[in-house]
Design a protein around this motif. Structure first.
Motif, PDB file in Angstrom:
ATOM      1  N   ASN A 206       1.033  -1.319   0.082  1.00 14.74           N
ATOM      2  CA  ASN A 206      -0.008  -0.121   0.101  1.00 14.74           C
ATOM      3  C   ASN A 206       0.910   1.398   0.011  1.00 14.74           C
ATOM      4  O   ASN A 206       0.393   2.400   0.371  1.00 14.74           O
ATOM      5  N   ALA A 207       2.182   1.240  -0.638  1.00 16.60           N
ATOM      6  CA  ALA A 207       2.914   2.411  -0.767  1.00 16.60           C
ATOM      7  C   ALA A 207       2.211   3.442  -1.481  1.00 16.60           C
ATOM      8  O   ALA A 207       1.723   3.005  -2.464  1.00 16.60           O
ATOM      9  N   ILE A 208       2.622   4.640  -1.307  1.00 11.96           N
ATOM     10  CA  ILE A 208       2.288   5.786  -2.226  1.00 11.96           C
ATOM     11  C   ILE A 208       3.464   6.473  -2.741  1.00 11.96           C
ATOM     12  O   ILE A 208       3.216   7.375  -3.349  1.00 11.96           O
ATOM     13  N   VAL A 209       4.647   6.053  -2.460  1.00 10.66           N
ATOM     14  CA  VAL A 209       5.918   6.919  -2.839  1.00 10.66           C
ATOM     15  C   VAL A 209       6.307   6.759  -4.296  1.00 10.66           C
ATOM     16  O   VAL A 209       7.288   7.161  -4.743  1.00 10.66           O
ATOM     17  N   GLN A 210       5.594   5.716  -4.982  1.00 13.34           N
ATOM     18  CA  GLN A 210       6.198   5.284  -6.268  1.00 13.34           C
ATOM     19  C   GLN A 210       6.048   6.754  -7.227  1.00 13.34           C
ATOM     20  O   GLN A 210       7.048   6.712  -8.062  1.00 13.34           O
ATOM     21  N   LYS A 211       5.000   7.537  -7.172  1.00 13.34           N
ATOM     22  CA  LYS A 211       4.818   8.801  -8.010  1.00 13.34           C
ATOM     23  C   LYS A 211       5.997   9.830  -7.495  1.00 13.34           C
ATOM     24  O   LYS A 211       6.271  10.555  -8.380  1.00 13.34           O
ATOM     25  N   ASP A 212       6.551   9.749  -6.484  1.00  9.51           N
ATOM     26  CA  ASP A 212       7.743  10.491  -5.919  1.00  9.51           C
ATOM     27  C   ASP A 212       9.056  10.028  -6.727  1.00  9.51           C
ATOM     28  O   ASP A 212       9.707  10.997  -7.360  1.00  9.51           O
ATOM     29  N   PHE A 213       9.080   8.768  -6.952  1.00  9.60           N
ATOM     30  CA  PHE A 213      10.191   8.004  -7.558  1.00  9.60           C
ATOM     31  C   PHE A 213      10.042   8.738  -9.088  1.00  9.60           C
ATOM     32  O   PHE A 213      11.009   9.140  -9.658  1.00  9.60           O
ATOM     33  N   PHE A 214       9.042   8.598  -9.738  1.00 14.08           N
ATOM     34  CA  PHE A 214       8.812   8.690 -11.096  1.00 14.08           C
ATOM     35  C   PHE A 214       8.823  10.431 -11.423  1.00 14.08           C
ATOM     36  O   PHE A 214       9.332  10.628 -12.553  1.00 14.08           O
TER      37      PHE A 214
END
Length: 257
Positions: A89-97
């Motif tokens: 349930n992480a939401i940090v993928q958008k920060d990486f991209f």
């Protein structure tokens, strides 16, 4: 005055008393030091020795170079295969991209999830990923309480981490604390966005290098062609002059008897 006589990370026996302070519905206890009795000999635990041994092993084997890996792939016009491990349930993928930006075209990125506060779950996931022939494996986390950071100091996890064939990366969200995995990683970034931005910066740099190399090559080819053309023109001109000179020579007449 007493505080100036003590050193961080050392162990002391102190004498003092406890003050009690009541605030609203809470009780605050404070230990007030009267005297530094003695400085204790700092004992090194078995676990600390094992951690030191892992760091020494990593220093001996050396770190894999992230930039060289990306350079080799870009020169071959192949995408860099990346496995990012996130928490459930992480939401940090958008920060990486967001950090990776337009350089995403150079990478083939797969997201994997597990309970990232459990060393057992991470070990299982790393073993699963190791059979999939990735170029980069990264542990990515957006922060959290300090207690959960102890997962990244786990010795079994660390032992597996330094044997991984891909380039290993950590971006686990704490800018101050450095875990054992951070020390053992081939490349450490503080935050997921920093990780994406770091890959972007490398790809951009290499892309510019390649463009400049092509421009230099084209320029050298142009110079070489110009030189060859000039030499040909000069040779033809010499031949023309020679013919002209020969045509102007007086011809001898031969009389027959």
């Amino acid at each position: 005055m007493l505080r100036s006589k003590i050193t961080n990370n050392e162990v002391y026996t102190l004498r003092g008393f406890i003050e009690k302070n009541i605030k609203n519905s809470s009780i605050e206890l404070r230990f007030v030091v009267d005297e530094i009795v003695q400085q204790e000999e700092k004992a090194i635990s078995e676990e600390e020795l094992e951690r030191y041994g892992l760091i020494q092993k990593k220093l001996e084997t050396g770190s894999k170079d992230l930039e060289n890996l990306i350079r080799d792939k870009m020169l071959k016009e192949e995408k860099v295969r990346v496995a990012n491990i996130y928490g459930n349930n992480a939401i940090v993928q958008k920060d990486f991209f967001e950090g990776l930006d337009v350089s995403r075209k150079y990478f083939d990125i797969s997201d994997h999830s597990c309970n990232i506060t459990s060393s057992t779950a991470i070990i299982y996931k790393l073993k699963e990923i190791s059979a999939l022939d990735y170029d980069i494996v990264a542990l990515v986390r957006g922060g959290g309480d300090r207690q959960s950071m102890e997962t990244f100091n786990d010795l079994s996890l660390s032992e597996l981490f330094i044997t991984m064939k891909p380039v290993t990366v950590t971006a686990i969200g704490h800018t101050v604390d450095e875990t054992l995995l951070d020390k053992l990683a081939d490349k450490r970034f503080h935050l997921p966005h920093d990780y994406g931005a770091g890959l972007h910066a490398i790809a951009e740099k290499l892309s510019h290098e390649r463009s400049n190399s092509r421009a230099l090559l084209i320029d050298e080819v142009k110079k070489d062609i110009t030189k060859q053309f000039s030499e040909q023109v000069e040779t033809l001109e010499k031949q023309r002059r020679r013919k002209m000179k020969n045509s102007l020579k007086p011809r001898k007449l031969i009389k027959s008897r």
